[in-house]
Design a protein around this motif. Structure first.
Motif, mmCIF file in Angstrom:
data_model
loop_
_atom_site.group_PDB
_atom_site.id
_atom_site.type_symbol
_atom_site.label_atom_id
_atom_site.label_comp_id
_atom_site.label_asym_id
_atom_site.label_seq_id
_atom_site.Cartn_x
_atom_site.Cartn_y
_atom_site.Cartn_z
ATOM 1 N N ARG A 40 0.809 -1.222 0.000
ATOM 2 C CA ARG A 40 0.000 0.000 0.000
ATOM 3 C C ARG A 40 0.841 1.270 0.000
ATOM 4 N N TYR A 41 2.037 1.242 0.566
ATOM 5 C CA TYR A 41 2.870 2.442 0.620
ATOM 6 C C TYR A 41 3.890 2.515 -0.518
ATOM 7 N N GLN A 42 3.788 1.627 -1.482
ATOM 8 C CA GLN A 42 4.735 1.605 -2.602
ATOM 9 C C GLN A 42 4.651 2.898 -3.413
ATOM 10 N N ARG A 43 5.793 3.320 -3.945
ATOM 11 C CA ARG A 43 5.865 4.472 -4.852
ATOM 12 C C ARG A 43 6.230 3.957 -6.233
ATOM 13 N N GLY A 44 5.710 4.608 -7.268
ATOM 14 C CA GLY A 44 6.035 4.205 -8.629
ATOM 15 C C GLY A 44 4.973 4.679 -9.600
ATOM 16 N N VAL A 45 4.723 3.877 -10.615
ATOM 17 C CA VAL A 45 3.703 4.186 -11.611
ATOM 18 C C VAL A 45 2.724 3.015 -11.688
ATOM 19 N N TYR A 46 1.533 3.293 -12.214
ATOM 20 C CA TYR A 46 0.508 2.254 -12.308
ATOM 21 C C TYR A 46 -0.373 2.516 -13.517
ATOM 22 N N ALA A 47 -1.086 1.473 -13.936
ATOM 23 C CA ALA A 47 -2.040 1.566 -15.035
ATOM 24 C C ALA A 47 -3.338 0.898 -14.601
ATOM 25 N N LEU A 48 -4.467 1.491 -14.980
ATOM 26 C CA LEU A 48 -5.786 0.933 -14.691
ATOM 27 C C LEU A 48 -6.395 0.390 -15.974
ATOM 28 N N TYR A 49 -7.105 -0.742 -15.866
ATOM 29 C CA TYR A 49 -7.695 -1.411 -17.027
ATOM 30 C C TYR A 49 -9.168 -1.705 -16.781
ATOM 31 N N ASP A 50 -9.920 -1.796 -17.875
ATOM 32 C CA ASP A 50 -11.311 -2.223 -17.749
ATOM 33 C C ASP A 50 -11.362 -3.745 -17.810
ATOM 34 N N TYR A 57 -6.142 4.371 -17.853
ATOM 35 C CA TYR A 57 -5.506 5.458 -17.125
ATOM 36 C C TYR A 57 -4.104 5.039 -16.710
ATOM 37 N N VAL A 58 -3.176 5.991 -16.709
ATOM 38 C CA VAL A 58 -1.821 5.779 -16.218
ATOM 39 C C VAL A 58 -1.535 6.883 -15.215
ATOM 40 N N GLY A 59 -0.954 6.535 -14.090
ATOM 41 C CA GLY A 59 -0.667 7.540 -13.077
ATOM 42 C C GLY A 59 0.590 7.205 -12.303
ATOM 43 N N GLN A 60 0.917 8.094 -11.376
ATOM 44 C CA GLN A 60 2.070 7.878 -10.518
ATOM 45 C C GLN A 60 1.646 7.915 -9.058
ATOM 46 N N ALA A 61 2.356 7.171 -8.264
ATOM 47 C CA ALA A 61 2.112 7.123 -6.818
ATOM 48 C C ALA A 61 3.403 7.510 -6.125
ATOM 49 N N GLY A 62 3.298 8.354 -5.127
ATOM 50 C CA GLY A 62 4.480 8.739 -4.378
ATOM 51 C C GLY A 62 4.750 10.215 -4.419
ATOM 52 N N GLY A 64 4.120 13.634 -3.204
ATOM 53 C CA GLY A 64 3.492 14.083 -1.960
ATOM 54 C C GLY A 64 3.262 12.886 -1.052
ATOM 55 N N ASN A 65 2.117 12.826 -0.415
ATOM 56 C CA ASN A 65 1.809 11.737 0.517
ATOM 57 C C ASN A 65 1.022 10.600 -0.113
ATOM 58 N N LYS A 66 0.614 10.732 -1.344
ATOM 59 C CA LYS A 66 -0.222 9.710 -1.976
ATOM 60 C C LYS A 66 0.613 8.535 -2.465
ATOM 61 N N ARG A 67 0.434 7.401 -1.819
ATOM 62 C CA ARG A 67 1.120 6.176 -2.216
ATOM 63 C C ARG A 67 0.161 5.335 -3.060
ATOM 64 N N LEU A 68 0.604 4.144 -3.453
ATOM 65 C CA LEU A 68 -0.154 3.320 -4.392
ATOM 66 C C LEU A 68 -1.584 3.059 -3.920
ATOM 67 N N TYR A 69 -1.746 2.602 -2.695
ATOM 68 C CA TYR A 69 -3.095 2.307 -2.198
ATOM 69 C C TYR A 69 -3.970 3.559 -2.223
#
Length: 179
Positions: A40-50, A57-62, A64-69
């Motif tokens: 849940r606290y991982q930082r990086g990039v992610y992709a959402l699929y239907d 959607y493609v986004g980044q986590a990390g 500021g305070n927003k991590r993957l979860y």
């Protein structure tokens, strides 16, 4: 190494979404006997699929305070809402520790060589988008792949059903050999 670990096509409905006062979890592991690790606290990039594995959607986590979860949780109530069912993630924080004590540890990544960065970026694009003409997989180097883990009350029933089916298949095999 830029990306340390990743998970491909995890299910949104298998995330342990939290409730007020209770943090959710984003569990994964490499092997069936390994203790799950919370990403849940991982930082990086992610992709959402239907549901058809179309990337939405493609986004980044990390940032500021927003991590993957947190980012995934936000997408459950934003304009994407129920449109995404799966996600892939690529994390920069390593998994450290031994056996049942493994965890994600935040650290400042060092600048890898250009060839490593290019290999990782290509690997992410191939893994996330699955282009039809790319037959070669990406080169993640030493990055570790993790598989989604979730607690399911039906696990015991499933294992029992598999056992019954195995016994039946053994019986059928025995009968066929005797013919």
């Amino acid at each position: 190494m830029l990306f340390q670990n990743y998970g491909l096509f995890w299910h949104a409905d298998r995330i342990a979404w939290g409730s007020p006062g209770h943090a959710g979890t984003l569990l994964g592991r490499q092997g069936a006997t390994e203790a799950p690790i919370d990403f849940r606290y991982q930082r990086g990039v992610y992709a959402l699929y239907d549901e058809n594995f179309q990337m939405l959607y493609v986004g980044q986590a990390g940032y500021g305070n927003k991590r993957l979860y947190d980012r995934l949780d936000n997408h459950m109530s934003d304009h994407l809402g129920e449109r995404w069912q799966r996600f892939s993630w690529f994390g920069i924080d390593p998994v450290v520790g031994k056996k049942k004590k493994r965890r994600v540890e935040e650290c400042e990544p060092t600048a890898p060589e250009v060839s490593s960065v290019l290999n990782h970026l290509e690997a992410i694009l191939i893994a996330a988008a699955e282009p039809a003409l790319n037959r070669q997989g990406g080169k993640f180097g030493d990055a570790e792949q993790f598989f989604q883990y979730w607690e399911d009350d039906d696990d015991d029933e499933l294992l029992e059903a598999v056992g019954v089916m195995s016994e039946r298949l053994a019986e059928i095999e025995k009968r066929l050999k005797s013919l």
